[in-house]
Design a protein around this motif. Structure first.
Motif: not given
Ligand code: SF4
Length: 302
Positions: A23, A112, A171, A199, A259
């Motif tokens: 990412y 995570n 997320c 996710e 993100c």
């Molecule tokens: S907020 Fe960003 S770092 Fe966290 S799970 Fe989602 S995409 Fe990944």
């Protein structure tokens, strides 16, 4: 680019490597020694022998995992503000509460999570191996956090009872994808295949031809005969997909799926981080010891 050249020089001088998550910004990916998803990067960090410094271009929990798995190395997070909001959602108190409510039920945590949450778990998993991890446990019921969508995906795939902790974890970036976006794109591109990260909500997952982690999506895209692929995950992956498959067209299912935390690692910050050897990621030894056990159990399933 001058900055990239300066970073390359510093890397050599200081015997450092740069690991970058899928990412990351394109220019960061382009100058990384290794690009991958969280399990690939953790494994790389664990197995790294030569380098003295690992610059982890990603977010807090991934750099913490690297520091836990390879404590001999100096692990740097170029931007201290690169914190994953989902990782903050699973607190130690929440895990303890769930354990009290469900005594004897194993706790599986997504990588995570912060190290202190990992330390309270039985085993870790990533989006690439969550199904395999839960299937490997003898129990028919597991506690799973923090991502509710991934928990539901694992429940569908394994047939086990997967209890999300907290009930609402998510997320914020993957939640932006909606089934309507994909429906419209499918009308415009009827032959396109749809690749979705677990996710995303189950409604979005149901529209997928393939559900997988970022690196699994990259592998699937390479093998696929489809000329057009609709992708529902963070936009940074499209850089790698386009680079690896110049003959194919990739469409982000929702253009705003960025993100902001991952994007905090700029070349300027990587340069400063390496030059001044900041910001060093440290995990207190008792927490690191327990968290390492949970991570190692996951790697044993390889
Ligand atoms: S907020 Fe960003 S770092 Fe966290 S799970 Fe989602 S995409 Fe990944």
């Amino acid at each position: 680019m001058i900055l990239a050249e300066e970073i390359a020089k510093l890397k050599k001088e200081k015997n450092a490597i740069i690991l970058a998550h899928n990412y990351q910004r394109p220019e960061v990916q382009d100058m990384a020694d290794y690009i991958g998803d969280s399990i690939e990067l953790s494994r790389k960090a664990m197995e790294e022998l030569e380098a003295k410094i690992i610059v982890f271009a990603a977010v807090d929990f991934m750099a913490e995992s690297a520091a836990i798995l390879n404590p001999e190395k100096k692990v740097l997070l170029p931007s201290p503000g690169a914190r994953c909001p989902m990782a903050q959602m699973l607190t130690v108190e929440e895990i303890k509460r769930a354990k009290t409510q469900h005594p004897g039920v194993p706790v599986v945590v997504y990588v995570n999570t912060l190290a202190k949450a990992k330390a309270q778990s039985d085993i870790c998993c990533t989006s690439a191996n969550a199904v395999q991890v839960v299937a490997s446990l003898k129990a028919d019921k597991v506690l799973f956090g923090p991502d509710r969508n991934l928990a539901e995906y694992v429940q569908r795939q394994t047939g086990k009872t997967v209890i999300p902790i907290p009930e609402w974890g998510f997320c914020p970036t993957h939640l932006l994808f909606q089934p309507e976006d994909i429906q419209i794109l499918k009308i415009e591109q009827p032959h396109a295949v749809v690749l979705v990260h677990p996710e995303c909500t189950s409604e979005v997952q149901k529209m997928a031809d393939f559900v997988g982690s970022t690196s699994q999506i990259c592998r699937y895209a390479k093998k696929s005969c489809a000329k057009t692929l609709i992708v529902a995950t963070e936009e940074g992956v499209l850089h790698r997909l386009r680079k690896d498959n110049p003959e194919k067209t990739f469409i982000l299912a929702y253009a705003g799926a960025v993100c902001p935390n991952m994007k905090l690692n700029t070349l300027e910050r990587i340069y400063a981080s390496l030059k001044e050897e900041k910001y060093v990621v440290k995990v207190p030894a008792p927490i690191a010891k327990k968290a390492r056990k949970a991570l190692e159990r996951m790697f044993e399933l390889r």
